[in-house]
Scaffold this active site. Structure first.
Site, PDB file in Angstrom:
ATOM      1  N   HIS A 195      35.583  43.457  42.684  1.00  0.00           N
ATOM      2  CA  HIS A 195      35.919  42.124  43.192  1.00  0.00           C
ATOM      3  C   HIS A 195      36.543  41.296  42.086  1.00  0.00           C
ATOM      4  O   HIS A 195      36.427  41.606  40.904  1.00  0.00           O
ATOM      5  CB  HIS A 195      34.704  41.421  43.809  1.00  0.00           C
ATOM      6  CG  HIS A 195      33.676  40.939  42.818  1.00  0.00           C
ATOM      7  ND1 HIS A 195      33.867  39.834  42.008  1.00  0.00           N
ATOM      8  CD2 HIS A 195      32.432  41.400  42.521  1.00  0.00           C
ATOM      9  CE1 HIS A 195      32.791  39.630  41.266  1.00  0.00           C
ATOM     10  NE2 HIS A 195      31.905  40.576  41.543  1.00  0.00           N
ATOM     11  N   CYS A 196      37.237  40.254  42.471  1.00  0.00           N
ATOM     12  CA  CYS A 196      37.741  39.269  41.516  1.00  0.00           C
ATOM     13  C   CYS A 196      37.185  37.929  41.958  1.00  0.00           C
ATOM     14  O   CYS A 196      35.982  37.693  41.849  1.00  0.00           O
ATOM     15  CB  CYS A 196      39.269  39.287  41.457  1.00  0.00           C
ATOM     16  SG  CYS A 196      40.119  39.276  43.048  1.00  0.00           S
ATOM     17  N   SER A 197      38.008  37.068  42.509  1.00  0.00           N
ATOM     18  CA  SER A 197      37.504  35.804  43.028  1.00  0.00           C
ATOM     19  C   SER A 197      37.368  35.891  44.545  1.00  0.00           C
ATOM     20  O   SER A 197      36.278  35.993  45.073  1.00  0.00           O
ATOM     21  CB  SER A 197      38.428  34.655  42.612  1.00  0.00           C
ATOM     22  OG  SER A 197      38.414  34.504  41.205  1.00  0.00           O
ATOM     23  N   THR A 253      41.762  42.485  43.131  1.00  0.00           N
ATOM     24  CA  THR A 253      40.976  43.533  43.787  1.00  0.00           C
ATOM     25  C   THR A 253      41.873  44.528  44.503  1.00  0.00           C
ATOM     26  O   THR A 253      41.667  45.747  44.421  1.00  0.00           O
ATOM     27  CB  THR A 253      39.981  42.905  44.775  1.00  0.00           C
ATOM     28  OG1 THR A 253      39.105  42.028  44.064  1.00  0.00           O
ATOM     29  CG2 THR A 253      39.176  43.968  45.491  1.00  0.00           C
ATOM     30  N   ARG A 295      37.924  39.714  36.529  1.00  0.00           N
ATOM     31  CA  ARG A 295      38.299  38.492  35.817  1.00  0.00           C
ATOM     32  C   ARG A 295      37.873  38.506  34.352  1.00  0.00           C
ATOM     33  O   ARG A 295      36.992  39.265  33.957  1.00  0.00           O
ATOM     34  CB  ARG A 295      37.648  37.284  36.501  1.00  0.00           C
ATOM     35  CG  ARG A 295      38.034  37.107  37.951  1.00  0.00           C
ATOM     36  CD  ARG A 295      37.174  36.072  38.633  1.00  0.00           C
ATOM     37  NE  ARG A 295      35.790  36.526  38.805  1.00  0.00           N
ATOM     38  CZ  ARG A 295      34.830  35.834  39.410  1.00  0.00           C
ATOM     39  NH1 ARG A 295      35.110  34.636  39.897  1.00  0.00           N
ATOM     40  NH2 ARG A 295      33.606  36.319  39.526  1.00  0.00           N
TER      41      ARG A 295
END
Length: 765
Positions: free
Chosen positions: A420-422, A428, A324
């Site tokens: 990872h992202c959220s 991802t 992000r």
């Protein structure tokens, strides 16, 4: 047939690319079919007698209802002497217009299409559940192509193989531990299921760090997860830290390849690869941007103070990759989420990639559509200025740049990477799958690519049903003269960004409400905060079993959660294929047809959000696999230029390939356009043959580098901020501090509150 108000209409004109043809329109429960024949061939033209004239076989255009994205009816009164028309924009970028002499028939056709497209209410009513294959396809079983145990064994992980530091945990075999994760999850051998149980509570949706790829040469890993539950109180989890330390330690006994060392081996020259790694050919040599990225990571993750030359593979620089933008990651702390506090992960370096969320990507694709939307009525090429302003190629380039960074860390630096992202199922999945394509030649084969999609997209829970909106929406249908207001032809558009910040704060308030039993107001979309608008509220009433008129199996499309995530991945794969045309066994048409069948709903593969949902729906028993289509026609999708030879000592045959983000181009075949139409030079823009380029500067995917001791942006010049911060990390400046989110550390470049607010609004929509 209860939804079909009219099943057949004669004397319908089809308009496409400015050309017209007259034929018959048929409406079936699953398809819109337009058939037409060319004008009869006379005996004089053919030289044959009338009784020997060959029968002219009608041509047909089949449009499956779920692939329709926008449907607009334009009625015309009889006095106008103009035909009524229905314009369709399909998700495979087919643009057509049907013209009718009778307005009533046009309305009946419009109402029938609308009923068959967005009033089904249940996934089980889609075409896949009634489709019966013909010919060789019925003898193929694509459901058996991917076997998780077989793939982990290929990577060297199984109960009977030599311990490589990993084991397959069965803590999720009933999907009770993490409903969106696969049943079998590889974890470090030193980590017990009890530790996993506690560690999972610290990650959004219990998507804790687990293995997705193990490099066969150096035993280094790519793992994936969701964001941690850090919050404004800087929460931590000893079990999560222990798990990640164990992951990053699994290769320490692998012949010393990844032992921390400040002394380079004598047999290697500076910037050389390890002897077990790939040869560095000129076309794979690093750009200045990549060098800056590597140096920024090395500086952030190393305690060495000497000036010895940098040797690839001589020292690990294990990474936590947060996909992000930095500000967005910090903003999530407001609702109890966020990004790792590196004080607790001193054994790693964290980088932010600055890849935008699903809402930005959806808006970007809508702008591409704006450049193509007249394709049914005119033969004119797309508006290339509009294409350039869409930012689509920039997003694809950023994704490829991030994947290249991960591939270099694992393949050349012999390091581990956690992505990872959220929630760990959109950005991802893109980064994880693309980096594996770069690292492993197997995934570039026909079978291997199928395995990759099954593993990193389907098994790890990318929300295909939610992101694709298979059940459509009434907002995608409009009668031109009856629009009240707003842009009803645009999926996912709401009242505008003006209310985004207010809606985000309302979502945060809902999270902190002790009586809030669900997380629906929190992370419905890629972990981003959701507005509590009328659309989402009505969706919850329909989908919640507790609603008065609700049905437990009722499904609706939430427009704000649709996004072309998998489409972007396939576009990025196309870029790799175009840049390395001999390294892929499959061809461009394979990717194009795969995107088509994502939306056709002819097969059951993509209809659900995760492995658990597919098993509960017994999808393998009730539908066919999309791989049946490709495997039964394999010869149509093979690349004639493919060379499967792997030899790291021979140029062009190395195990690794790397993307060239500066050479991204429009996938013109997908849009049914010529290369010249899509990739020509737009006047006044810095694009050459459609390739996206950052004007007059070196662009880097890194939005920030963070360790326990420092935070910095790549090659950033120190600047002073009003709050006393100095340094070079764009996006973390005074605006975040002013919001009271997180704890400021290290050096950061200032940013005006207005610009920070704009970025925050985009992420929170």
């Amino acid at each position: 047939m209860e939804r079909t108000r009219i099943a057949k209409v004669d004397e319908v004109k089809l308009v496409r690319r400015g050309e017209q043809v007259e034929g018959t329109l048929h409406l079936t429960p699953h398809h819109l079919i337009f058939s037409h024949t060319r004008g009869p061939v006379t005996a004089e033209d053919s030289g044959l007698s009338a009784d020997k004239q060959p029968k002219v076989r009608p041509k047909e255009l089949w449009i499956t209802y779920p692939i329709i994205q926008i449907c607009t009816l334009r009625p015309s009164p009889l006095a106008s002497h103009l035909p009524s028309s229905i314009r369709l924009r399909c998700r495979d970028f087919t643009f057509v217009c049907f013209c009718f002499n009778d307005e009533k028939k046009a309305r009946d056709v419009y109402d029938s299409i609308k009923a068959w497209t967005c009033k089904l209410g249940r996934i089980e009513k889609l075409y896949a559940f009634s489709y019966q294959p013909q010919g060789p396809e019925k003898d193929v079983n694509g459901w058996k192509v991917y076997d998780a145990r077989k793939e982990w064994k290929r990577l060297g992980i199984s109960d009977k193989s030599v311990d490589k530091g990993w084991r397959i945990s069965r803590i999720n075999t009933d999907y009770g531990f993490s409903p969106t994760y696969p049943a079998l999850i590889p974890v470090p051998s030193t980590i017990s299921d009890n530790t996993l149980n506690y560690a999972g509570r610290y990650r959004s949706r219990v998507r804790l760090p687990v293995l997705t790829y193990l490099h066969p040469v150096n035993n280094c890993s790519i793992t994936r997860s969701s964001q941690p539950l850090v919050g404004v109180r800087q929460n931590r989890s000893i079990q999560d830290e222990k798990l990640l330390l164990a992951i990053f330690s699994t290769s320490r006994s692998n012949d010393g390849l990844t032992q921390p060392s400040s002394t380079p081996p004598e047999s290697h020259s500076p910037r050389s690869s390890n002897s077990d790694g790939p040869a560095m050919c000129p076309e794979q040599s690093f750009t200045d941007t990549e060098t800056l990225e590597d140096e920024a990571i090395a500086k952030g993750g190393s305690d060495d103070t000497n000036d010895e030359p940098h040797i690839y593979g001589a020292q690990q620089h294990n990474l936590i990759v947060d996909a992000r933008p930095t500000v967005n990651a910090y903003a999530m702390q407001v609702v109890g989420l966020g990004s790792e506090n590196m004080d607790n992960y001193r054994f790693a370096t964290k980088v932010y990639l600055g890849i935008d969320n699903i809402h930005v990507m959806r808006d970007s694709l809508n702008k591409v559509i704006d450049a193509l939307k007249e394709s049914d009525l005119t033969p004119l090429p797309p508006n290339r200025d509009t294409l350039a302003r869409s930012g689509w190629l920039k997003h694809i380039a950023n994704m490829l740049d991030g994947a290249g960074l991960i591939a270099r860390q694992v393949g050349l630096q012999h390091s581990h990477v956690l992505i990872h992202c959220s929630d760990g199922w959109d950005r991802t999945s893109q980064l994880s799958a693309l980096s594996q394509l770069c690292l492993d030649p197997y995934y570039r084969t026909f079978e291997g690519f199928i395995v990759l999609v099954e593993k990193d997209w389907l098994s790890f829970g990318h929300m295909f049903a939610t992101r694709s909106g298979f059940l459509s929406s009434e907002k995608w249908f409009a009668i031109e003269n009856e629009r009240i207001g707003g842009d009803s032809g645009r999926p996912g558009i709401d009242g505008g960004p003006g209310h985004a910040l207010e809606n985000a704060l309302l979502s945060a308030k809902g999270f902190f409400n002790k009586n809030n039993k669900s997380r629906d107001s929190l992370i419905e979309s890629d972990g981003e905060m959701q507005p509590l608008d009328a659309d989402s509220a009505s969706a919850k009433r329909l989908s919640s079993p507790s609603g008065k008129n609700a049905s437990a199996d009722k499904h609706v499309t939430k427009l704000k959660e649709t996004s072309p995530v998998f489409h972007q991945f396939l576009d990025a794969v196309y870029q790799l294929f175009y840049q390395h045309p001999t390294r892929f066994e499959f061809n461009e048409r394979f990717l194009r047809r795969l995107l088509y069948h994502l939306y056709s709903c002819q097969y059951g593969t993509f209809l659900y959000n995760n492995e658990k949902d597919r098993n509960e729906a017994r999808i393998e028993e009730k539908t066919r696999s999309v791989w049946d289509y490709f495997l039964s026609r394999k010869e149509q999708f093979l690349n004639d230029q493919y060379d499967g030879t792997i030899d790291d000592n021979e140029r062009g045959h190395e195990r690794l390939i790397f993307p060239k983000p500066g050479e991204v181009r429009w996938w013109n075949e997908l849009f049914s356009r010529t290369d010249a139409e899509m990739n020509g030079r737009p006047v006044g823009h810095s694009q050459s043959h459609g390739q996206w380029q950052e004007p007059n500067e070196t662009s880097s995917i890194l939005a920030g580098v963070e360790t326990a001791d420092d935070s910095a942006g790549p090659a950033a010049a120190p600047t002073s901020s009003p709050n006393g911060f100095t340094g070079g990390l764009p996006g973390l400046a005074a605006g975040v501090a002013a919001l009271g989110i997180g704890k400021g550390k290290g050096t950061r470049r200032s940013k005006s509150p207005s610009s920070v607010r704009e970025e925050m609004e985009v992420e929170m929509q």
